[in-house]
Design a protein around this motif. Structure first.
Motif, PDB file in Angstrom:
ATOM      1  N   ASP A 216      42.177  21.714  23.697  1.00 45.25           N
ATOM      2  CA  ASP A 216      43.034  22.639  24.448  1.00 45.25           C
ATOM      3  C   ASP A 216      42.437  23.009  25.810  1.00 45.25           C
ATOM      4  O   ASP A 216      42.886  23.946  26.460  1.00 45.25           O
ATOM      5  CB  ASP A 216      43.349  23.895  23.612  1.00 45.25           C
ATOM      6  N   GLY A 217      41.380  22.297  26.201  1.00 43.34           N
ATOM      7  CA  GLY A 217      40.787  22.511  27.522  1.00 43.34           C
ATOM      8  C   GLY A 217      39.666  23.541  27.541  1.00 43.34           C
ATOM      9  O   GLY A 217      38.936  23.646  28.521  1.00 43.34           O
ATOM     10  N   THR A 218      39.522  24.348  26.456  1.00 40.63           N
ATOM     11  CA  THR A 218      38.428  25.334  26.432  1.00 40.63           C
ATOM     12  C   THR A 218      37.236  24.751  25.654  1.00 40.63           C
ATOM     13  O   THR A 218      37.384  23.779  24.908  1.00 40.63           O
ATOM     14  CB  THR A 218      38.885  26.686  25.817  1.00 40.63           C
ATOM     15  N   CYS A 219      36.051  25.347  25.852  1.00 43.56           N
ATOM     16  CA  CYS A 219      34.818  24.770  25.286  1.00 43.56           C
ATOM     17  C   CYS A 219      34.792  24.835  23.762  1.00 43.56           C
ATOM     18  O   CYS A 219      35.250  25.821  23.158  1.00 43.56           O
ATOM     19  CB  CYS A 219      33.603  25.545  25.791  1.00 43.56           C
ATOM     20  N   VAL A 220      34.206  23.821  23.180  1.00 41.86           N
ATOM     21  CA  VAL A 220      34.083  23.730  21.723  1.00 41.86           C
ATOM     22  C   VAL A 220      32.641  24.087  21.319  1.00 41.86           C
ATOM     23  O   VAL A 220      31.684  23.560  21.884  1.00 41.86           O
ATOM     24  CB  VAL A 220      34.426  22.302  21.241  1.00 41.86           C
ATOM     25  N   ARG A 221      32.524  24.994  20.335  1.00 43.69           N
ATOM     26  CA  ARG A 221      31.211  25.378  19.819  1.00 43.69           C
ATOM     27  C   ARG A 221      31.233  25.375  18.283  1.00 43.69           C
ATOM     28  O   ARG A 221      32.281  25.525  17.661  1.00 43.69           O
ATOM     29  CB  ARG A 221      30.837  26.795  20.285  1.00 43.69           C
ATOM     30  N   ASP A 222      30.046  25.265  17.723  1.00 43.03           N
ATOM     31  CA  ASP A 222      29.852  25.227  16.270  1.00 43.03           C
ATOM     32  C   ASP A 222      29.256  26.583  15.876  1.00 43.03           C
ATOM     33  O   ASP A 222      28.082  26.851  16.163  1.00 43.03           O
ATOM     34  CB  ASP A 222      28.891  24.060  15.984  1.00 43.03           C
ATOM     35  N   TYR A 223      30.064  27.444  15.257  1.00 42.41           N
ATOM     36  CA  TYR A 223      29.624  28.812  14.930  1.00 42.41           C
ATOM     37  C   TYR A 223      29.013  28.835  13.534  1.00 42.41           C
ATOM     38  O   TYR A 223      29.614  28.329  12.586  1.00 42.41           O
ATOM     39  CB  TYR A 223      30.804  29.791  15.047  1.00 42.41           C
TER      40      TYR A 223
END
Ligand code: UFG
Length: 330
Positions: A216-223
């Motif tokens: 979706d264009g926003t940053c991906v992180r692993d929480y």
């Protein structure tokens, strides 16, 4: 026969102390309280207020306590600040760790588990990231953590020290009891910032960039839940105490969420509309950081218990509702 937790009044350190005490371990905490909170330290831990750059204070501690192993969280950890004030990071993180290792060698303490970070990888070439992937940090914080890992490697060769570096992805959530949680001043992390909106402390969330090459264009992180991180430290320490060799492990859930998806989960958990607007990219942010933690699962037997993002955000929400001013009195 005690475990020394340096930085045990900070976010991940305080949660690790709670897990150690729950597991019946004898715990000594040292913290300079510059960013940590005395109230976050478990009442059953023995507390020393000291700075790890103070060799004299470390000598007093190592003489007074019988330390079997060290868990080292005492470091500066803000990516943005590390870019504007890199020398603070060299001083607190690298110089601090150097003084600590000098004291450990002098006092014959030879096992250390320490906080490293996904920021050691920089912009990854692929996800999920393996421990063997290239480490090319894009910020000074990640560089100092990588240099700390390397310092331990050389000290290991020379003096027989054994270390485990745990490379965390995005730590989040709070102790399931609600007793302790995340409190930074200023707060820069996504989940606590989002929760400030339903908490009445902020009107809206700024989403930093929506033109990344992600779904979706926003940053991906692993929480990853802070209690699951805490458990990994105990497993790593026991691995070293059982004679394990130097090692490096990623700690994440292996699932990435975009900033927009995290906001949506927080809307669901809190029942608040949480207005969010897109703002410019933040310098130094990689588009995607997702861990492969298979090695920690296989070698350490690590099993995250709170892997679901809704559970992670719910635990953080419980903490923020009961402690709107963190550890400070209102
Ligand atoms: N973000 C926003 N708005 C905000 C705050 C953050 O959109 O108000 C975005 C960031 O740009 C990033 C994501 O949310 O894309 C997560 O940001 P955080 O600041 O919560 O976490 P980071 O991924 O930047 O950094 C964290 C730790 C670092 C560690 C890094 C490793 O804070 O110490 O993970 O992955 F190095």
């Amino acid at each position: 026969m005690a475990i020394l937790v340096l930085g045990g009044a900070g976010y991940i350190g305080s949660h690790t102390v709670y897990e150690l005490i729950d597991a019946g371990r004898d715990v000594v905490v040292a913290d300079n309280l510059l960013t940590g909170f005395r109230a976050a330290v478990h009442p059953k831990a023995r507390f020393y207020q000291l700075d790890i750059r103070d060799r004299g204070a470390l000598d007093v501690l190592f003489q007074a306590e019988h330390i079997d192993g060290v868990i080292h969280f005492a470091a500066s950890s803000q990516v943005g600040e590390s870019m504007s004030d890199p020398l603070k990071y060299y001083d607190n993180n690298l110089h601090g760790t150097m003084v600590l290792l000098q004291a450990m060698v002098a006092h014959g303490v030879d096992k250390i588990v320490f906080s490293s970070t996904a920021a050691t990888y920089g912009e990854p070439e692929r996800v999920p990231i393996l421990e063997t992937d290239k480490t090319v940090p894009t910020n000074c914080y990640g560089q100092t953590k990588l240099s700390m890992e390397q310092m331990m490697g050389w000290v290991s060769q020379a003096h027989g020290l054994k270390y485990v570096a745990l490379r965390y992805f995005n730590a989040a959530g709070a102790h399931p009891s609600g007793a302790i949680g995340e409190a930074h001043d200023p707060e820069t992390h996504l989940i606590p910032i989002i929760l400030q909106v339903p908490g009445g402390q902020r009107e809206k969330v700024s989403m930093f960039g929506d033109d990344y090459p992600t779904r979706d264009g926003t940053c991906v992180r692993d929480y990853i839940h802070v209690t699951d991180l805490a458990q990994a430290h105990i497993l790593a320490l026991d691995y070293l105490l059982a004679g394990g060799e130097n090692n490096v492990f990623n700690l994440g859930n292996g699932v990435g969420f975009t900033v927009k998806e995290v906001v949506d989960v927080a809307r669901k958990v809190t029942g608040h509309s949480i207005p969010a607007q897109v703002s410019p990219r933040r310098a130094g942010d990689p588009a995607q950081l997702v861990a492969s933690s298979e090695k920690a699962k296989t070698v350490l037997g690590w099993k995250p218990k709170y892997a679901d993002l809704e559970t992670i955000v719910s635990s953080a929400w419980k903490w923020h509702q009961s402690h709107p001013h963190g550890f400070e009195e209102a």
